[in-house]
Design an enzyme around this catalytic site. Structure first.
Site, PDB file in Angstrom:
ATOM      1  CG  ASN A  26      11.613  24.792 -12.508  1.00  0.00           C
ATOM      2  OD1 ASN A  26      12.835  24.782 -12.410  1.00  0.00           O
ATOM      3  ND2 ASN A  26      10.903  25.895 -12.613  1.00  0.00           N
ATOM      4  CG  ASP A  50       9.672   2.069  -1.653  1.00  0.00           C
ATOM      5  OD1 ASP A  50       8.595   2.259  -2.237  1.00  0.00           O
ATOM      6  OD2 ASP A  50      10.035   0.975  -1.193  1.00  0.00           O
ATOM      7  CB  ALA A  73       5.568   4.957  -9.069  1.00  0.00           C
ATOM      8  CB  SER A 116      -5.061  -0.175 -15.740  1.00  0.00           C
ATOM      9  OG  SER A 116      -5.215  -1.418 -16.373  1.00  0.00           O
ATOM     10  CE1 TYR A 142      -1.224  -1.643 -12.490  1.00  0.00           C
ATOM     11  CE2 TYR A 142      -2.763  -2.368 -14.189  1.00  0.00           C
ATOM     12  CZ  TYR A 142      -1.785  -1.505 -13.749  1.00  0.00           C
ATOM     13  OH  TYR A 142      -1.355  -0.502 -14.582  1.00  0.00           O
ATOM     14  CE  LYS A 146      -2.386   1.568 -11.841  1.00  0.00           C
ATOM     15  NZ  LYS A 146      -1.535   2.745 -11.700  1.00  0.00           N
TER      16      LYS A 146
HETATM   17  N1  SER Z   1      -0.845  -2.726 -19.513  1.00  0.00           N
HETATM   18  C1  SER Z   1      -1.358  -3.040 -18.201  1.00  0.00           C
HETATM   19  C2  SER Z   1      -0.949  -4.393 -17.764  1.00  0.00           C
HETATM   20  O1  SER Z   1      -0.888  -5.254 -18.597  1.00  0.00           O
HETATM   21  C3  SER Z   1      -2.868  -2.964 -18.188  1.00  0.00           C
HETATM   22  O2  SER Z   1      -3.274  -1.641 -18.210  1.00  0.00           O
HETATM   23  O3  SER Z   1      -0.753  -4.625 -16.608  1.00  0.00           O
END
Ligand code: SER
Length: 323
Positions: A26, A50, A73, A116, A142, A146
């Protein structure tokens, strides 16, 4: 049912295979592109669309009883710098779309969020071994996206009057190196690109300087970390968010290692200032005490083992089967 977003990405493809091997059924996938043929048989259903599309997310949660989400994603760091507003919509609004649907559920949802080390910003001394709460002051889109999602996920999972069914768990990854795939749009991409090129007898021009250093791990360790964190008893987890690493070579160290196996491999440099500035403010070494103590993090592959026993043999195999 298990929902994986960003299914076709590097991590999604590896995770769905591992969950399937563990006997999980599942599994539902969501990706903006049609699902890769290699993954299709592992899924009970897949949705193409999306993460920003609220009505699609609503449809997925209405048509299925989701009790585990792996939210992968995202637009990675280098690409996010060139499309900051779209990056925010995908990385943040997409995340909130999922939480809003979970809020309407009565039963518990375990939620994994891939975060990250881009959430950190070190000004001068890259060699400080940092803990999760240090230097969380990102200077890139980014990282901002995050960190905000981490905070919101932790906030909702702690305030049961707002949302009493969210079990939010997250890992801050750094560079991840896979033998079968290459990342797209990341800043740590130089390491996997260099290695894949060397194995194919191609030279490589690196966009960061020889002393650049951030933490890395190989994909099998990253997947095992997700599985272990998600299977840990909630009582043991003192935090919602952990950072982890396996090794932290400079570019030069990776080059020297590749030279042992491929003496003809040539590396040149054409430094991209923006990408270099991101690498320069990310940590080189992480204090992993929390992950080790709370859920037993232990990578299987150190630097030498990663190259000698996983990356080089598996990448050689991968390209010879492709021909
Ligand atoms: N690998 C990721 C990047 O380079 C960083 O966590 O955007």
């Amino acid at each position: 049912m298990i929902l994986i977003t960003g299914l076709n990405g590097e991590m999604g493809s590896a995770l769905v295979q591992r969950l399937h091997d563990l006997g999980k059924q599942n599994i539902i996938g969501l990706d903006i592109k049609p699902v890769k043929e290699s993954i299709k048989p592992l899924l009970s259903k897949n949705y193409i669309g999306d993460i920003k599309d609220k009505s699609l997310i609503n449809k997925i949660f209405t048509e299925n009883r989701i009790n585990e989400v792996y939210h992968l994603a995202a637009i990675l760091s280098t690409k996010a710098e060139s499309i900051p507003f779209l990056s925010h919509q995908i990385n943040v609004d997409g995340f909130l779309n999922l939480l809003e649907e979970i809020q309407n559920y009565k039963s518990e949802v375990k939620f994994f969020f891939a975060s990250s080390i881009a959430v950190y910003h070190l000004d001068n001394d890259k060699n400080i071994k940092i803990s999760e709460d240090d230097f969380c002051n990102p200077s890139n889109m980014y990282g901002c996206n995050k960190l905000y999602c981490e905070k919101i996920g932790s906030y909702f999972s702690k305030h049961s009057n707002l949302m009493n069914n969210l079990d939010f768990r997250s890992l801050r990854f750094s560079g991840i190196i896979s033998a079968n795939t290459l990342p797209v749009g990341g800043t740590s991409d130089y390491a996997p690109e260099m290695i894949h090129n060397a194995v194919q007898n191609k030279d490589y021009t690196c966009y960061v300087n020889p002393q650049s250093c951030i933490p890395f791990m190989v994909m099998p360790d990253a997947i095992e970390a997700i599985i272990n964190l998600m299977h840990s008893s909630k009582k043991k987890l003192k935090r919602n968010v952990y950072h982890i690493q396996a090794f932290n070579p400079t570019v030069e160290k990776i080059y020297n290692k590749l030279k042992e196996h491929f003496p003809n491999f040539q590396l040149s440099y054409d430094v991209n200032q923006r990408r270099q500035s991101l690498i320069d403010c990310w940590p080189c070494e992480l204090n992993q005490t929390a992950a080790i103590n709370d859920w037993g993090w232990k990578p299987k592959f150190d630097f030498d083992k990663a190259f000698d026993e996983y990356l080089i043999p598996s990448i050689l195999d991968f390209y010879s089967n492709k021909d």
